[in-house]
Design an enzyme around this catalytic site. Structure first.
Site, PDB file in Angstrom:
ATOM      1  N   SER A 122       0.828  -1.205   0.000  1.00  0.00           N
ATOM      2  CA  SER A 122       0.000   0.000   0.000  1.00  0.00           C
ATOM      3  C   SER A 122       0.859   1.250   0.000  1.00  0.00           C
ATOM      4  CB  SER A 122      -0.855  -0.016   1.274  1.00  0.00           C
ATOM      5  OG  SER A 122      -1.490   1.226   1.463  1.00  0.00           O
ATOM      6  N   TYR A 149      -1.697   0.052  10.440  1.00  0.00           N
ATOM      7  CA  TYR A 149      -1.967  -0.641   9.172  1.00  0.00           C
ATOM      8  C   TYR A 149      -0.759  -0.526   8.243  1.00  0.00           C
ATOM      9  CZ  TYR A 149      -3.601  -1.132   4.370  1.00  0.00           C
ATOM     10  OH  TYR A 149      -3.707  -1.482   3.049  1.00  0.00           O
ATOM     11  N   LYS A 153       2.045  -3.397   6.682  1.00  0.00           N
ATOM     12  CA  LYS A 153       2.365  -3.598   5.257  1.00  0.00           C
ATOM     13  C   LYS A 153       3.877  -3.517   5.037  1.00  0.00           C
ATOM     14  CE  LYS A 153      -1.618  -4.450   3.478  1.00  0.00           C
ATOM     15  NZ  LYS A 153      -1.881  -5.739   2.841  1.00  0.00           N
TER      16      LYS A 153
HETATM   17  N1  UFG Z   1     -12.713  11.627   2.066  1.00  0.00           N
HETATM   18  C1  UFG Z   1     -13.615  12.607   2.379  1.00  0.00           C
HETATM   19  N2  UFG Z   1     -14.828  12.237   2.884  1.00  0.00           N
HETATM   20  C2  UFG Z   1     -15.167  10.939   3.088  1.00  0.00           C
HETATM   21  C3  UFG Z   1     -14.227   9.927   2.758  1.00  0.00           C
HETATM   22  C4  UFG Z   1     -13.011  10.320   2.254  1.00  0.00           C
HETATM   23  O1  UFG Z   1     -13.350  13.799   2.221  1.00  0.00           O
HETATM   24  O2  UFG Z   1     -16.277  10.669   3.587  1.00  0.00           O
HETATM   25  C5  UFG Z   1     -11.407  12.017   1.511  1.00  0.00           C
HETATM   26  C6  UFG Z   1     -10.240  11.603   2.381  1.00  0.00           C
HETATM   27  O3  UFG Z   1      -9.963  12.598   3.342  1.00  0.00           O
HETATM   28  C7  UFG Z   1      -9.117  11.455   1.353  1.00  0.00           C
HETATM   29  C8  UFG Z   1      -9.858  11.019   0.079  1.00  0.00           C
HETATM   30  O4  UFG Z   1     -11.228  11.361   0.291  1.00  0.00           O
HETATM   31  O5  UFG Z   1      -8.538  12.685   1.114  1.00  0.00           O
HETATM   32  C9  UFG Z   1      -9.766   9.548  -0.175  1.00  0.00           C
HETATM   33  O6  UFG Z   1     -10.171   8.849   1.002  1.00  0.00           O
HETATM   34  P1  UFG Z   1     -10.436   7.287   1.024  1.00  0.00           P
HETATM   35  O7  UFG Z   1     -10.901   6.969   2.418  1.00  0.00           O
HETATM   36  O8  UFG Z   1     -11.299   6.906  -0.114  1.00  0.00           O
HETATM   37  O9  UFG Z   1      -9.009   6.666   0.749  1.00  0.00           O
HETATM   38  P2  UFG Z   1      -7.636   6.895   1.535  1.00  0.00           P
HETATM   39  O10 UFG Z   1      -6.774   7.746   0.657  1.00  0.00           O
HETATM   40  O11 UFG Z   1      -7.830   7.370   2.916  1.00  0.00           O
HETATM   41  O12 UFG Z   1      -7.146   5.393   1.673  1.00  0.00           O
HETATM   42  C10 UFG Z   1      -6.420   4.741   0.708  1.00  0.00           C
HETATM   43  C11 UFG Z   1      -6.798   3.274   0.705  1.00  0.00           C
HETATM   44  C12 UFG Z   1      -6.418   2.629   1.999  1.00  0.00           C
HETATM   45  C13 UFG Z   1      -4.945   2.885   2.252  1.00  0.00           C
HETATM   46  C14 UFG Z   1      -4.674   4.341   2.245  1.00  0.00           C
HETATM   47  C15 UFG Z   1      -3.217   4.526   2.445  1.00  0.00           C
HETATM   48  O13 UFG Z   1      -8.158   3.111   0.470  1.00  0.00           O
HETATM   49  O14 UFG Z   1      -6.668   1.246   1.963  1.00  0.00           O
HETATM   50  O15 UFG Z   1      -5.073   4.906   1.014  1.00  0.00           O
HETATM   51  O16 UFG Z   1      -2.785   5.768   2.260  1.00  0.00           O
HETATM   52  F1  UFG Z   1      -4.567   2.382   3.413  1.00  0.00           F
END
Ligand code: UFG
Length: 348
Positions: A122, A149, A153
């Site tokens: 990841s 997490y 990894k």
């Molecule tokens: N976001 C929002 N509102 C929400 C959900 C997400 O604004 O309700 C934003 C988050 O702050 C982030 C972006 O949308 O900026 C993407 O968020 P996600 O939760 O979809 O994905 P992440 O980037 O947090 O997570 C991804 C993978 C994980 C991994 C992570 C590691 O999905 O499995 O990157 O950096 F662990």
């Protein structure tokens, strides 16, 4: 591995989102995907292209028996816990499933003489991005996971590398950026419980059967103030796994490659893309930042091209959102976890 040999490939976690798409990609290229899954978060209905072995990733005996029974030639390893937030409150559980689970798997592979592993890593290994805020991230960027997490990894990567060197295993770790979208057939797609990912939540909000979306922070040092992420179509991601399986690498080699597009999209750009696809705006408000979110995580995908001959072909934001919307409008499984769809939209 040679293409088209119909060799059996063990896909741990193959009933989950990325695992199921990879099982399909394997099948399409002439392999037999043997899914190994506990079904604790995956779906039986997502296992469509080969047999299912019901087992826990920490259970070395069942893993070893499955490898022998199906004459497994290689392993693609997805099984593990993935919720970043939960890992901060239950780190022991994450080490047990993700790290101890990988110890079991490597032991079983050694016992059965299975010599190739593709590991689901990841972008979380990079933590806050490691470089200047808006630069793309190469594989040699500093590793500084920001959550247990991410720690698990990175620990798995180190362990796999050491075992490759010691025992002549060939290993490839793929560091995913933001997996999204769904298979074009509509047969499989994303179904997490709880769903925390931006694109499914934005679609649910636009369809009117989810809560309005909260944008987690609009005061980051990015062009529009919201976080930049590198969204990669899950089918492109699946293809990267097949390419890693087939990469011409000697025994004892270990490689890590980013799997992303090299292009960042902001949260507000995603919100706009979903609004365009659904045909009505995504109800949303700006809320506080979510703990641990880096401002920008965008891959430098050069190494994946060089090593695997792989590049994204289906990962424009509009394509990702269109395919995710098709799935979210009529999911063939997992609808229960998100509540019944009140509205289904024609797919354009
Ligand atoms: N976001 C929002 N509102 C929400 C959900 C997400 O604004 O309700 C934003 C988050 O702050 C982030 C972006 O949308 O900026 C993407 O968020 P996600 O939760 O979809 O994905 P992440 O980037 O947090 O997570 C991804 C993978 C994980 C991994 C992570 C590691 O999905 O499995 O990157 O950096 F662990």
């Amino acid at each position: 591995m040679d293409r088209g040999t119909k060799a059996a490939v063990l896909v741990t976690g193959g009933a989950g989102f990325i695992g199921a798409h990879t099982a399909k990609a394997l099948y399409d290229r002439g392999y037999l995907p043997v899914v190994y899954d506990s079904l604790s978060s995956g779906f039986r209905e997502a296992v469509r292209w080969g047999p299912l072995v019901h087992g826990d990733i920490r259970d070395a005996r069942t893993l070893s028996d499955a490898m022998a029974e199906h004459d497994v030639k290689a392993v693609i390893h997805f099984a593990g816990l993935i919720e970043v937030g939960r890992s901060t409150v239950k780190p022991d559980l994450f080490w047990e499933h993700n790290v101890a689970g990988t110890v079991s798997l490597l032991g079983a592979m050694r016992e059965r003489g299975v010599g190739r592993l593709v590991f689901s890593s990841s972008a979380a290994v990079y933590g806050q991005g490691g470089r200047g805020a808006l630069e793309t991230i190469p594989e040699n960027a500093p590793k500084a996971p920001a959550s247990p997490y991410g720690d698990t990894k990175l620990a798995c990567e180190w362990m796999i590398e050491a075992q490759c060197r010691a025992y002549g295993l060939t290993g490839v770790a793929l560091r995913y950026f933001n997996a999204a979208g769904a298979d074009a057939s509509g047969q499989i797609g994303e179904a997490h419980e709880p769903e925390t990912h931006l694109i499914p939540l934005a679609i649910a909000a636009a369809l009117g059967d989810g809560k309005p979306l909260t944008v987690f922070g609009a005061d980051f040092d990015t062009p529009d103030g919201t976080c930049l992420r590198d969204y990669i179509h899950v089918s492109d991601l699946a293809d990267a796994h097949v390419a890693a399986l087939e990469a011409d690498l000697p025994a004892g080699a270990y490689e890590a490659a980013n799997v992303g597009t090299g292009q960042g999209a902001s949260v507000l750009e995603v919100v706009e893309a979903v609004g365009r696809a659904v045909g009505r705006p995504v109800p949303h408000s700006i809320g506080p930042r979510r703990a641990g979110d880096p401002p920008s995580l965008v891959a430098n995908p050069g190494r994946a091209r060089e090593l695997l001959g792989w590049g994204a072909t289906r990962s424009s934001l509009d394509q990702i959102v269109a395919d995710a919307l098709r799935w979210e409008s009529q999911p063939s499984y997992g609808a229960g976890v998100r509540g019944k769809r009140k509205a289904s939209v024609p797919v354009r």
